[in-house]
Design a protein around this motif. Structure first.
Motif, short mmCIF file in Angstrom:
data_model
loop_
_atom_site.label_atom_id
_atom_site.label_comp_id
_atom_site.label_asym_id
_atom_site.label_seq_id
_atom_site.Cartn_x
_atom_site.Cartn_y
_atom_site.Cartn_z
N UNK A 283 0.84 -1.19 0.00
CA UNK A 283 0.00 0.00 0.00
C UNK A 283 0.88 1.24 0.00
N UNK A 284 0.63 2.15 -0.94
CA UNK A 284 1.44 3.36 -1.07
C UNK A 284 0.51 4.57 -1.16
N UNK A 285 0.85 5.62 -0.41
CA UNK A 285 0.15 6.89 -0.52
C UNK A 285 0.93 7.75 -1.51
N UNK A 286 0.44 7.92 -2.74
CA UNK A 286 1.24 8.59 -3.79
C UNK A 286 1.59 10.02 -3.43
N UNK A 287 2.81 10.43 -3.80
CA UNK A 287 3.24 11.81 -3.61
C UNK A 287 2.55 12.72 -4.61
N UNK A 288 2.65 14.03 -4.37
CA UNK A 288 2.07 15.00 -5.29
C UNK A 288 2.74 14.89 -6.67
N UNK A 289 4.05 14.69 -6.68
CA UNK A 289 4.78 14.56 -7.95
C UNK A 289 4.24 13.40 -8.76
N UNK A 290 4.01 12.27 -8.10
CA UNK A 290 3.47 11.12 -8.81
C UNK A 290 2.07 11.41 -9.34
N UNK A 291 1.22 12.04 -8.51
CA UNK A 291 -0.16 12.29 -8.92
C UNK A 291 -0.21 13.20 -10.14
N UNK B 172 2.20 13.58 -12.47
CA UNK B 172 2.70 12.84 -13.62
C UNK B 172 1.72 11.75 -14.06
N UNK B 173 0.99 11.22 -13.09
CA UNK B 173 -0.04 10.23 -13.42
C UNK B 173 -1.17 10.88 -14.21
N UNK B 174 -1.56 12.08 -13.81
CA UNK B 174 -2.60 12.80 -14.55
C UNK B 174 -2.16 13.09 -15.98
N UNK B 175 -0.84 13.34 -16.15
CA UNK B 175 -0.29 13.61 -17.47
C UNK B 175 -0.03 12.32 -18.26
N UNK B 176 -0.35 11.18 -17.64
CA UNK B 176 -0.16 9.85 -18.23
C UNK B 176 1.31 9.55 -18.52
N UNK B 177 2.21 10.11 -17.68
CA UNK B 177 3.63 9.84 -17.82
C UNK B 177 4.09 8.71 -16.89
N UNK B 178 3.36 8.53 -15.79
CA UNK B 178 3.62 7.42 -14.87
C UNK B 178 2.30 6.74 -14.56
N UNK B 179 2.32 5.41 -14.50
CA UNK B 179 1.06 4.71 -14.17
C UNK B 179 1.28 3.53 -13.24
N UNK B 180 2.47 3.44 -12.66
CA UNK B 180 2.77 2.32 -11.76
C UNK B 180 3.03 2.85 -10.35
N UNK B 181 1.97 2.89 -9.55
CA UNK B 181 2.08 3.45 -8.21
C UNK B 181 2.98 2.59 -7.32
N UNK B 182 3.04 1.29 -7.58
CA UNK B 182 3.90 0.42 -6.77
C UNK B 182 5.37 0.79 -6.91
N UNK B 183 5.74 1.17 -8.10
CA UNK B 183 7.15 1.44 -8.38
C UNK B 183 7.52 2.90 -8.18
N UNK B 184 6.64 3.82 -8.56
CA UNK B 184 6.99 5.24 -8.56
C UNK B 184 6.14 6.08 -7.63
N UNK B 185 5.27 5.47 -6.85
CA UNK B 185 4.32 6.24 -6.04
C UNK B 185 4.94 7.16 -5.02
N UNK B 186 6.18 6.86 -4.58
CA UNK B 186 6.82 7.69 -3.55
C UNK B 186 7.86 8.65 -4.12
N UNK B 187 7.84 8.86 -5.44
CA UNK B 187 8.85 9.70 -6.07
C UNK B 187 8.63 11.18 -5.74
N UNK B 188 9.74 11.91 -5.54
CA UNK B 188 9.69 13.35 -5.28
C UNK B 188 10.17 14.11 -6.51
N UNK B 189 10.03 15.44 -6.50
CA UNK B 189 10.45 16.25 -7.65
C UNK B 189 11.95 16.11 -7.91
N UNK B 190 12.75 16.27 -6.85
CA UNK B 190 14.20 16.17 -7.03
C UNK B 190 14.62 14.73 -7.31
N UNK B 191 13.90 13.80 -6.72
CA UNK B 191 14.16 12.40 -7.03
C UNK B 191 13.88 12.09 -8.49
#
Length: 204
Positions: free
Chosen positions: A7-15, A17-36
């Protein structure tokens, strides 16, 4: 229980990018930050360029097979032992390279593919889109002295025991015992490798 799913609470950065359809795997990228994300992008570009050379490059053979490709795979995050030989057009699961573990003296022949993730179809049903299925991530282990033939495919979670040989074109979906020969689509064990006789040990 599904392996590798958390279970992952997605970061704002992920959300975003997800809206822009650039990321769609919350398991792998859900905790990503802007600088990350910036560091990840730069690292990925460099590693992808090196991997593209290792995948397609013919120049400098046999140095590629014995030294250059293994060095690039290690740089990309793979856990490789000593004296690993990697042939031409061998595919790693690039985004999950840290899940690939290869022991000493392994031969990966031309066209081998090693996968460490797959879609979880356990809850798939009519009317659902496969695009929205979550991923399962599992490590792959290839034991000491193994040889994988031409165009072998290794699926996520597979453990191949020491000294095993996988025949050309095989699809390996289950563990392969040490010192055995497996062939087919899907691969099945057809032979157990015997102890060396005195004649073989002495070269007679």
């Amino acid at each position: 229980m599904n392996k590798g799913i958390k279970n992952i609470n997605p970061t704002l950065t992920y959300r975003v990018l997800h809206k822009m359809k650039l990321l769609n795997d919350v398991q792998k990228h859900g905790d990503i930050t802007f600088f990350g994300l910036i560091g990840f992008a730069i690292s990925t570009v460099v590693k992808r360029a090196l991997f593209t050379y290792s995948y397609k490059g013919y120049f400098l053979e046999p140095l590629n097979k014995k030294f250059i490709r293994p060095a690039i795979w290690r740089l990309c995050g793979c856990d490789l032992g000593k004296n690993v030989h990697i042939g031409h057009m061998v595919r790693m699961d690039f985004g999950n390279s840290q899940r690939i573990h290869i022991a000493d003296d392994v031969i990966l022949s031309n066209g081998v593919t090693i996968l460490c993730h797959k879609r979880d179809i356990s809850l798939y049903c009519k009317g659902k889109s496969a695009l929205h299925l979550p991923f399962i991530y599992e490590d792959v282990y290839i034991g000491k002295g193994c040889q994988l033939g031409l165009n072998v495919t290794i699926m996520p979670g597979v453990h191949i025991g020491d000294g095993a040989i996988i025949g050309s074109g095989a699809l390996v979906t289950k563990d392969v015992p040490a010192w055995s020969v497996a062939v087919g689509f899907p691969a099945k064990v057809i032979k157990t490798i015997e102890e060396c006789s005195d004649k073989l040990l002495t070269g007679g």
